[in-house]
Write a protein that holds these residues in place. Sequence first.
Motif, PDB file in Angstrom:
ATOM      1  N   PHE A  22       0.799  -1.225   0.000  1.00 37.45           N
ATOM      2  CA  PHE A  22       0.000   0.000   0.000  1.00 37.45           C
ATOM      3  C   PHE A  22       0.831   1.274   0.000  1.00 37.45           C
ATOM      4  N   PHE A  64       3.449   2.284  -2.134  1.00 38.00           N
ATOM      5  CA  PHE A  64       3.614   2.858  -3.467  1.00 38.00           C
ATOM      6  C   PHE A  64       2.989   1.923  -4.489  1.00 38.00           C
ATOM      7  N   LYS A  65       2.771   2.458  -5.699  1.00 42.78           N
ATOM      8  CA  LYS A  65       2.085   1.692  -6.747  1.00 42.78           C
ATOM      9  C   LYS A  65       2.920   0.490  -7.168  1.00 42.78           C
ATOM     10  N   LYS A  66       2.230  -0.553  -7.591  1.00 38.11           N
ATOM     11  CA  LYS A  66       2.922  -1.779  -8.011  1.00 38.11           C
ATOM     12  C   LYS A  66       3.525  -1.659  -9.403  1.00 38.11           C
ATOM     13  N   GLN A  99       6.098   4.946  -8.044  1.00 31.53           N
ATOM     14  CA  GLN A  99       5.192   6.073  -8.160  1.00 31.53           C
ATOM     15  C   GLN A  99       4.410   6.190  -6.859  1.00 31.53           C
ATOM     16  N   THR A 159       1.649   6.993  -3.923  1.00 26.53           N
ATOM     17  CA  THR A 159       0.230   6.855  -3.611  1.00 26.53           C
ATOM     18  C   THR A 159      -0.080   7.929  -2.561  1.00 26.53           C
ATOM     19  N   PRO A 160      -1.348   8.149  -2.227  1.00 26.48           N
ATOM     20  CA  PRO A 160      -1.648   9.088  -1.137  1.00 26.48           C
ATOM     21  C   PRO A 160      -0.975   8.683   0.182  1.00 26.48           C
ATOM     22  N   TYR A 186       1.866   7.218   0.426  1.00 27.29           N
ATOM     23  CA  TYR A 186       3.276   7.584   0.288  1.00 27.29           C
ATOM     24  C   TYR A 186       3.477   9.067   0.581  1.00 27.29           C
ATOM     25  N   SER A 187       2.530   9.882   0.172  1.00 27.84           N
ATOM     26  CA  SER A 187       2.614  11.319   0.448  1.00 27.84           C
ATOM     27  C   SER A 187       2.581  11.589   1.947  1.00 27.84           C
ATOM     28  N   TYR A 219       7.231  11.595  -7.785  1.00 28.77           N
ATOM     29  CA  TYR A 219       6.112  12.484  -8.108  1.00 28.77           C
ATOM     30  C   TYR A 219       6.198  13.016  -9.537  1.00 28.77           C
TER      31      TYR A 219
END
Length: 189
Positions: free
Chosen positions: A72, A74-76, A89, A91-92, A94-95, A149
């Motif tokens: 969950f 970062f993107k796979k 990349q 994800t929310p 990650y932010s 980002y």
Amino acid sequence: VALWGLGAFLIAISKNQKLAYLSWQFAHIGIIFIPISFFHTIYIFCELFRPRLLKAIYLQGFIFLFLNFSGFLFKKTLVYSFNSFYYIQATPVYSIFLTIWVMLVIYGHYYLIVGYKKLNRIKQIQIPYFFLGTFLGFGGGLINFFEVYNVHIYPYGNFTLPIYPIIVTYAIFRYRLMDVPLVITRTGI
């Protein structure tokens, strides 16, 4: 930092997305705990006593570690960047992680500034070296997050990372930043 460095090496030699993804997950073990270890070092160095804060910082680290390995953080799907390697990349989640990461670094440096006024003369001599070294190290490392980002800046900041241990090593030997003989004695015992 060593876990992040090894993970970065594995990312650089990964020939496919799946292996790169696993390498990024491995690298994030170090990435998650770098600012936590930094803050804990500042906590001890500046003689702070805020145990609940320290526990909360470690708790959030273990939560992000769980999110890292559960997929969950970062993107796979990764993006092939700079004709060199696969990049994650954001994800929310990650932010949120990165915001906390940066806040811990800023908070640690804040305590160094505050500690400069309150701590003994020896630590006042040590603090500028520690501050400069960690500032350069984190500043260089922070550039790695731009590509996450889609801000396409090659992570040249990695070349500032070796400056940190050089400055801190100088301070250790010149101004006894850390009591190395004591550490060696305790380790031997």
